[in-house]
Design a protein around this motif. Structure first.
Motif, mmCIF file in Angstrom:
data_model
loop_
_atom_site.group_PDB
_atom_site.id
_atom_site.type_symbol
_atom_site.label_atom_id
_atom_site.label_comp_id
_atom_site.label_asym_id
_atom_site.label_seq_id
_atom_site.Cartn_x
_atom_site.Cartn_y
_atom_site.Cartn_z
ATOM 1 N N GLY B 131 0.824 -1.208 0.000
ATOM 2 C CA GLY B 131 0.000 0.000 0.000
ATOM 3 C C GLY B 131 0.857 1.256 0.000
ATOM 4 O O GLY B 131 0.569 2.215 -0.720
ATOM 5 N N ILE B 132 1.921 1.229 0.777
ATOM 6 C CA ILE B 132 2.829 2.382 0.788
ATOM 7 C C ILE B 132 3.415 2.579 -0.598
ATOM 8 O O ILE B 132 3.410 3.669 -1.152
ATOM 9 N N TYR B 133 3.867 1.474 -1.174
ATOM 10 C CA TYR B 133 4.519 1.544 -2.471
ATOM 11 C C TYR B 133 3.585 2.132 -3.520
ATOM 12 O O TYR B 133 3.990 2.890 -4.389
ATOM 13 N N LEU B 287 -5.320 4.597 2.318
ATOM 14 C CA LEU B 287 -4.030 5.111 2.770
ATOM 15 C C LEU B 287 -3.722 6.424 2.067
ATOM 16 O O LEU B 287 -3.291 7.409 2.683
ATOM 17 N N PHE B 288 -3.999 6.440 0.787
ATOM 18 C CA PHE B 288 -3.769 7.661 0.018
ATOM 19 C C PHE B 288 -4.662 8.790 0.537
ATOM 20 O O PHE B 288 -4.203 9.922 0.732
ATOM 21 N N LEU B 289 -5.938 8.454 0.788
ATOM 22 C CA LEU B 289 -6.879 9.475 1.261
ATOM 23 C C LEU B 289 -6.424 10.033 2.608
ATOM 24 O O LEU B 289 -6.455 11.248 2.826
ATOM 25 N N ALA B 290 -5.992 9.142 3.496
ATOM 26 C CA ALA B 290 -5.543 9.597 4.807
ATOM 27 C C ALA B 290 -4.380 10.566 4.646
ATOM 28 O O ALA B 290 -4.362 11.646 5.258
ATOM 29 N N ALA B 291 -3.427 10.190 3.789
ATOM 30 C CA ALA B 291 -2.260 11.046 3.617
ATOM 31 C C ALA B 291 -2.637 12.357 2.947
ATOM 32 O O ALA B 291 -2.142 13.427 3.300
ATOM 33 N N LYS B 292 -3.554 12.265 1.992
ATOM 34 C CA LYS B 292 -3.983 13.459 1.264
ATOM 35 C C LYS B 292 -4.687 14.422 2.227
ATOM 36 O O LYS B 292 -4.455 15.630 2.203
ATOM 37 N N HIS B 303 3.733 14.584 1.385
ATOM 38 C CA HIS B 303 2.786 13.485 1.183
ATOM 39 C C HIS B 303 3.443 12.133 1.446
ATOM 40 O O HIS B 303 2.907 11.271 2.136
ATOM 41 N N ARG B 304 4.644 11.985 0.893
ATOM 42 C CA ARG B 304 5.374 10.716 1.022
ATOM 43 C C ARG B 304 5.570 10.336 2.489
ATOM 44 O O ARG B 304 5.301 9.215 2.909
ATOM 45 N N ARG B 305 5.996 11.336 3.263
ATOM 46 C CA ARG B 305 6.216 11.107 4.678
ATOM 47 C C ARG B 305 4.927 10.690 5.375
ATOM 48 O O ARG B 305 4.885 9.748 6.163
ATOM 49 N N TYR B 308 3.990 7.194 4.985
ATOM 50 C CA TYR B 308 4.737 6.310 5.880
ATOM 51 C C TYR B 308 4.137 6.318 7.279
ATOM 52 O O TYR B 308 3.899 5.279 7.879
ATOM 53 N N TYR B 309 3.893 7.529 7.803
ATOM 54 C CA TYR B 309 3.393 7.634 9.177
ATOM 55 C C TYR B 309 2.056 6.925 9.338
ATOM 56 O O TYR B 309 1.867 6.116 10.245
ATOM 57 N N PHE B 310 1.120 7.250 8.433
ATOM 58 C CA PHE B 310 -0.222 6.687 8.578
ATOM 59 C C PHE B 310 -0.200 5.172 8.386
ATOM 60 O O PHE B 310 -0.909 4.439 9.071
ATOM 61 N N ALA B 311 0.633 4.714 7.450
ATOM 62 C CA ALA B 311 0.728 3.268 7.246
ATOM 63 C C ALA B 311 1.217 2.605 8.533
ATOM 64 O O ALA B 311 0.729 1.542 8.929
ATOM 65 N N PHE B 312 2.140 3.279 9.175
ATOM 66 C CA PHE B 312 2.676 2.732 10.423
ATOM 67 C C PHE B 312 1.580 2.663 11.495
ATOM 68 O O PHE B 312 1.432 1.659 12.194
#
Lengths: 495, 370
Positions: B131-133, B287-292, B303-305, B308-312
């Motif tokens: 998902g991160i990738y 995951l994308f939505l959370a980061a967005k 965004h990239r960071r 990572y954080y949310f995936a963690f």
């Protein structure tokens, strides 16, 4: 023709009052193939300087020495100009002229330097490229000489829109490199981008297009090749006409094609030389080979290690029977076999042909029979690995074939750890990578991702040529129309 | 960030929506529907599609009033910066919790069906890393990948359709036996299985094309999902008798398990492999939505960071069921319920914007630095 013998002794007056000469002499001080000849004619000292290894002696004699020394003389500037000489003042230009197979003539009393060019013709004859053979179609290939290569392309495309731009790459080697494109079809923005990237190259030598490829490709860490290497002028020509750009370097028969997509690696000139239905079949076969080559061993490992219940029950006993006596886990078995095959392949490349065949036979026997009867590897693993190996070599491009062979190792490991789930995630990673990759602004996996329905005509299928009225969009061409109605005769039947 | 780089076409928008919607829920949808509406569950699914079309229309109206803004910007404009930020925070929490719900449910299915001995965290870690990738590089990559894997849905339909030869159509008769009231109530569960269309709220302005084209894409996506879900529910209902389906939490898998083809014996394993693709796409979207959403709140972090954080964080939440197995049930009952707030909130915003006559132009004057 009058006889003329080239003097061998170095009879140059060391104190010649000629300004450029001293610089040139200093530049080529320690090299012994640098030659100087001095003659007198009509009170003028003629001093010739050249590298004898670069110059064609025949030409020098015939076109310069004989007319200048033995025949009537028209007066200096006229005579020299009529012999295609160029007056040069800059000593650096003289040096590079000599390095490119030129001959410098100093007129000592007038303090002038003239440059003539008689490069030696050093090239092999045009042959069919060994690693890109076709069944039907032209059997010529690029050679090591850049001019010959460009003229091969020019002979095929007789259009003033065929543009060539030269670049000198490599600080020491000064490798002449040509960027070729069709004006009005290729996107000038990509040409600019290519030239921008080329301008950053500051290495001292360019060994091959492989060097250029590594310097200019978008993602150097990706397994997937992002430029096509080809030795076929017809392939280069077809790509030029679709709006792509070709880079050819002096000294290598390989042309680079860009921008390309994944699917371009699975196209071959053969597809267009035979009729469209068989071509479509063969092309489909290649994509199937891609899937087999990357997934089959992983799939087999996953089944044997985790999901034996997936296979039909008639097959379970034979399968189990062949695996039963093997002491190693399937992953190790597969690795052993894959690596053996890679070894045989690598050994076969460099050996002379007769020995190569021997290796093939020995390898084949060892792999095919002895390994099984020794109880090291199961029967079915041999079948799987052989099928995979063959599939990997179906790709028409050597670079992509290597990639395919490499991808399957991580997939095999994933499958051996987590079965089908591992394999699925392995494929997910591969496909995400394919979606992410771009080559000079073109999405690598187009026309599938992003979906470009009209480009599919020449991707999985090879639609009839008269259906492909448009150039593929994934070359970012600026001129999409290729033809109007090439089978228009059908509608207008003569009465 | 380069705006052009993030834009997707409205065709890709369609695939983005359906792939986000298709996910974990598909497997147990017939079971859930049968639990609440019995053999009329498929009518509820159709009804849910219809209701959803209404919700989508509300979204469309909202986006028409506020061009080229996503839901969080609009909230900021309507309620002021502070409340806007609070709403953003809630949306982040929502997306993270849905993401972790998907992760937990997926791990449970994989654990039950394919890899019973593998520790759950390994299975979760794979999905999270993938998902991160997928989601670090922006919406364009998501859209491309989703388009690529959509043909798998056809494969799913074909696999399921094969069972029709042994179906018994009388299982769903008489139609309407559950009563209209139950059918309407049951459509609530069906809407929950269609969650994922919230992706519209954030990505609508990132799609090129006219509003009309975009709305068409959204509607077609809704139509596609409604028909697909109805079909899957009907197939399971007419394959299993009403008594059987009560004890089968994943009816679609049991259907395929009972079938063998000449070449492949356990079709359900093949189906599950495809299903992992579908789950993965939903997970990647959230995951994308959370980061967005997160980048609106923590605009200094890239965004990239944030991915990572949310995936963690999501990965961390996936460990909770290890301590208390009940936790999955809590999650799967409460998170979908709260999701109603988040999918209906935009209609509240629309009403507010009507009442206070706020639209883009009006707000620009008040809030010039947004």
């Amino acid at each position: 023709m009058k006889k003329f013998r080239l003097p061998t002794s170095n009879s140059v007056n060391k104190e010649v009052p000629c300004s450029g000469y001293q610089i040139i002499k200093a530049a080529f001080q320690h090299t012994e193939d640098f030659k100087e000849l001095e003659f007198k004619r009509d009170n003028t000292t003629l001093l010739f300087c050249f590298l004898e290894t670069l110059i064609s002696e025949e030409k020098l004699k015939e076109y310069l020495l004989i007319p200048l020394l033995l025949e009537d003389f028209k007066g200096i500037p006229d005579e020299l100009e009529s012999l295609n000489g160029k007056k040069v003042d800059n000593p650096d230009k003289l040096i590079s002229g000599i390095l490119n197979g030129g001959n410098v003539l100093f007129l000592c009393e007038r303090d002038e330097a003239w440059l003539f060019s008689f490069p030696k013709d050093l090239q092999r004859s045009i042959q069919e490229p060994v690693n890109e053979g076709v069944v039907r179609g032209p059997h010529d290939g690029f050679v090591e000489n850049l001019d010959t290569n460009i003229s091969q392309l020019r002979l095929r495309i007789k259009s003033p829109e065929f543009k060539v731009k030269y670049h000198e790459l490599g600080d020491k080697t000064k490798t002449k490199t040509a960027v070729i494109y069709m004006k009005g079809i290729a996107d000038e923005k990509i040409v600019k981008e290519v030239e921008r990237r080329l301008s950053y190259i500051s290495t001292d030598m360019i060994l091959s297009p492989g060097y250029i490829e590594e310097f200019i490709e978008d993602d150097p860490f990706s397994l997937f090749p992002q430029l096509i290497n080809t030795e076929r002028p017809d392939r280069a020509m077809a790509n030029l006409m679709e709006g792509r750009i070709i880079i050819i370097g002096e000294g290598s028969p390989t042309a680079l094609i860009l921008p390309v997509t994944f699917f371009a690696f699975y196209q071959s000139s053969d597809d267009y030389n035979s009729r469209w239905i068989p071509s479509t079949f063969i092309r489909m076969l290649r994509y199937v080979s891609f899937l087999i080559a990357i997934t089959l061993p992983a799939f087999y490992i996953a089944i044997i290690a985790y999901h034996l219940e997936v296979i039909p029950h008639e097959l379970i006993l034979p399968l189990k029977g062949s695996v039963e006596g093997i002491p190693y886990p399937p992953l190790l078995e597969a690795f052993f076999m894959e690596i053996t095959i890679e070894l045989i392949r690598e050994a076969g490349i460099r050996l002379p042909k007769p020995i190569g065949q021997t290796i093939g036979i020995v390898g084949g026997l060892v792999i095919g029979d002895a390994v099984v009867s020794a109880g090291l590897i199961s029967n079915i693993m041999i079948v799987i690995v052989a099928l995979t190996a063959i599939s990997a070599f179906v790709v028409p491009s050597n670079e992509m074939s290597t990639t395919v062979r490499l991808i399957r190792f991580p997939l095999m490991i994933m499958a051996s750890i987590l079965g089908f789930v591992g394999l699925t995630f392995g494929l997910i990673f591969v496909f995400i990578k394919l979606c992410k990759l771009e080559s000079f602004g073109v999405p690598y996996f187009s026309p599938l991702a992003p979906l470009q329905v009209r480009d599919l005509k020449d991707t999985f299928l090879r639609m009839p040529l008269w259906k492909m009225d448009e150039r593929p969009r994934n070359s970012l061409t600026v001129n999409i129309k290729r033809q109007r109605d090439s089978r228009g005769w059908k509608k207008n039947e003569p009465r | 960030m380069n705006r052009d780089k993030e834009m997707i076409t409205y065709q890709q928008f369609f695939f983005l929506i359906i792939q986000t919607q298709l996910g974990v829920g598909v497997l147990s949808l017939p079971y859930v529907m049968h639990n609440s509406v019995h053999s009329d569950g498929w009518i509820s699914v159709l009804l849910a599609g219809l209701l959803l079309q209404g919700v989508l229309f509300v979204y469309f109206m909202l986006f028409k009033r506020f061009k080229s803004r996503n839901i969080l910007d609009i909230a900021g404009l309507l309620f002021g910066k502070k409340i806007g930020k609070l709403i953003t925070l809630f949306y982040i929490l929502y997306f993270i919790s849905v993401g972790s719900l998907i992760l937990v449910l997926y791990a449970r299915i994989v654990d039950r069906w394919i890899l019973p001995h593998t520790p759950n965290w390994v299975i979760c870690a794979l999905l999270v890393v993938a998902g991160i990738y997928l989601s670090v590089d922006g919406l364009k990559i998501l859209a491309r990948f989703y388009t690529l894997v959509t043909p798998l849905v056809i494969l799913v339909v074909l696999l399921v359709s094969y069972t029709l030869k042994d179906a018994n159509i009388y299982y769903i008769f008489p139609i309407g036996q559950a009563g209209i009231k139950n059918i309407v109530i049951g459509s609530k569960d069906a809407v929950l299985s269609m969650l994922g269309f919230e992706i519209i709220l954030l990505t609508f302005p990132m799609v090129s094309g006219t509003n009309r084209q975009k709305f068409k894409a959204v509607s077609f996506a809704n139509l596609f999902i409604t028909i697909l879900y109805t079909y899957l529910v009907v197939v399971s209902f007419i394959y299993f008798s009403p008594e059987e389906i009560k004890i089968l939490p994943e009816p679609l898998l049991y259907i395929l398990k009972s079938y063998t083809f000449k070449i492949i014996e356990r079709t359900d394993l093949l189906f599950l492999s495809i299903w992992i693709f579908l789950v993965f796409t939903s997970f990647g979207s959230y995951l994308f939505l959370a980061a967005k959403t997160g980048s609106k709140l923590f605009y200094k972090i890239k965004h990239r960071r944030l991915v990572y954080y949310f995936a963690f964080i999501i990965f961390g939440i996936s460990f909770l069921p290890e301590f208390d197995i009940q936790f999955i049930d809590y999650m799967s009952s409460y998170i979908p319920k709260t999701s109603f707030i988040f999918i209906l909130f935009p209609s509240f915003m629309l009403i507010v914007s009507f009442l206070f006559k706020k639209s883009e132009q009006g707000c620009e004057a008040n809030d010039s630095n947004s």
